[in-house]
Motif scaffolding. Sequence first.
Motif, PDB file in Angstrom:
ATOM      1  N   LYS A 247     -35.334  15.907  26.137  1.00 32.78           N
ATOM      2  CA  LYS A 247     -36.066  16.778  27.161  1.00 32.78           C
ATOM      3  C   LYS A 247     -37.632  16.892  26.796  1.00 32.78           C
ATOM      4  CE  LYS A 247     -35.236  21.442  28.915  1.00 32.78           C
ATOM      5  NZ  LYS A 247     -36.483  22.064  28.266  1.00 32.78           N
TER       6      LYS A 247
ATOM      7  N   ARG B  62     -39.591  13.732  26.982  1.00 37.14           N
ATOM      8  CA  ARG B  62     -39.802  13.340  28.378  1.00 37.14           C
ATOM      9  C   ARG B  62     -40.993  14.229  29.052  1.00 37.14           C
ATOM     10  NH1 ARG B  62     -33.796  11.542  30.858  1.00 37.14           N
ATOM     11  NH2 ARG B  62     -34.098   9.488  29.861  1.00 37.14           N
ATOM     12  N   GLU B  63     -41.173  15.541  28.527  1.00 38.73           N
ATOM     13  CA  GLU B  63     -42.028  16.456  29.141  1.00 38.73           C
ATOM     14  C   GLU B  63     -43.456  15.934  28.655  1.00 38.73           C
ATOM     15  OE1 GLU B  63     -39.239  20.399  28.863  1.00 38.73           O
ATOM     16  OE2 GLU B  63     -40.896  20.153  27.521  1.00 38.73           O
TER      17      GLU B  63
ATOM     18  N   GLU C  20     -30.208  15.732  22.844  1.00 34.88           N
ATOM     19  CA  GLU C  20     -30.628  16.151  24.239  1.00 34.88           C
ATOM     20  C   GLU C  20     -31.895  16.930  24.203  1.00 34.88           C
ATOM     21  OE1 GLU C  20     -29.493  15.196  27.213  1.00 34.88           O
ATOM     22  OE2 GLU C  20     -28.070  13.840  26.142  1.00 34.88           O
ATOM     23  N   THR C  21     -31.993  17.979  23.271  1.00 36.48           N
ATOM     24  CA  THR C  21     -33.102  18.758  23.183  1.00 36.48           C
ATOM     25  C   THR C  21     -34.388  17.746  22.927  1.00 36.48           C
ATOM     26  OG1 THR C  21     -32.042  20.550  22.424  1.00 36.48           O
ATOM     27  CG2 THR C  21     -34.221  20.382  21.886  1.00 36.48           C
TER      28      THR C  21
END
Length: 276
Positions: A240, A243-244, A236-237
Amino acid sequence: TQVIKPRIREILSKELPPELVSLLPKRWVKIGDVLLLPLRPELEPYKHRIAQVYAEVIGAKTVLRKGHIHGETRKPDYELLYGNDTVTVHVENGIKYKLDVAKIMFSPANVKERVRMANIARPDELVVDMFAGIGHLSLPIAVHCKAKVIAIEKDPYTFKFLVENIHLNKVQDRMTAYNMDNRDFPGENIADRILMGYVVKTHDFIPKALEIAKDEAIIHYHNTVPEKLMPEEPFETFKKIAREHGYDVEKLNELRIKRYAPGVWHVVLDLRVYKV
Ligand code: SAM
């Protein structure tokens, strides 16, 4: 895993108080001709003699007391118990790894991952190893997969062995080493595959990995994760942060490498990243 050699017990049971004989180490690690011996504190007064007997029976030139691995450059803190030369060549899966066992980590628990890397890449790939060490994970790729490899290692002493290993394994035509912090590495949009063989803070390096990656690439992302956050983390990290930075991610595979601390696992994820 080994059982204590009868010869070791035979010699030392004549020299040690009887209650200590059962505390003699039943397992050890041999890296090249250097022995890593875990020794209980009760054996402290006899440590040099014990080390000498193990060395002679098992056949090692040097014995280090197994300790812990610390800090940014993952340095071990092993105590020298016998002999003095801690530089050795360890042969594994047809690869020669020269290293100073007292100062550079070489984890027996990571052997599966080193072996897995030996048939992970195609010969036409460019692979960037952001945390190369002595070539732990990237020598198998250069030697066995015959892919092109860029290996980045920050620590000058470790780097010296990385360069030697490239020559020892005769892959200097396809493997190049850089002695720098990987965040200063200038290559952008070049890698088909990236190795991130690091722990604890690997997520800090995700933006740099994406900069080095081609628009589509594979990343072998290692990190340490508390068991209670699994299986969501560390994916998940990663997702995230990716995606940024304009990338999407697909998880292809996830493996546990070893228990890093109580309740904490060292895991590796095989991730396909692609620019969106
Ligand atoms: N990747 C190998 C493995 O998994 O077996 C070796 C891992 S070793 C724990 C990590 C290496 O990364 C160390 O040799 C350390 O000096 C190096 N390192 C740490 N931070 C770095 C950075 N920012 N840039 C380049 N190398 C770095």
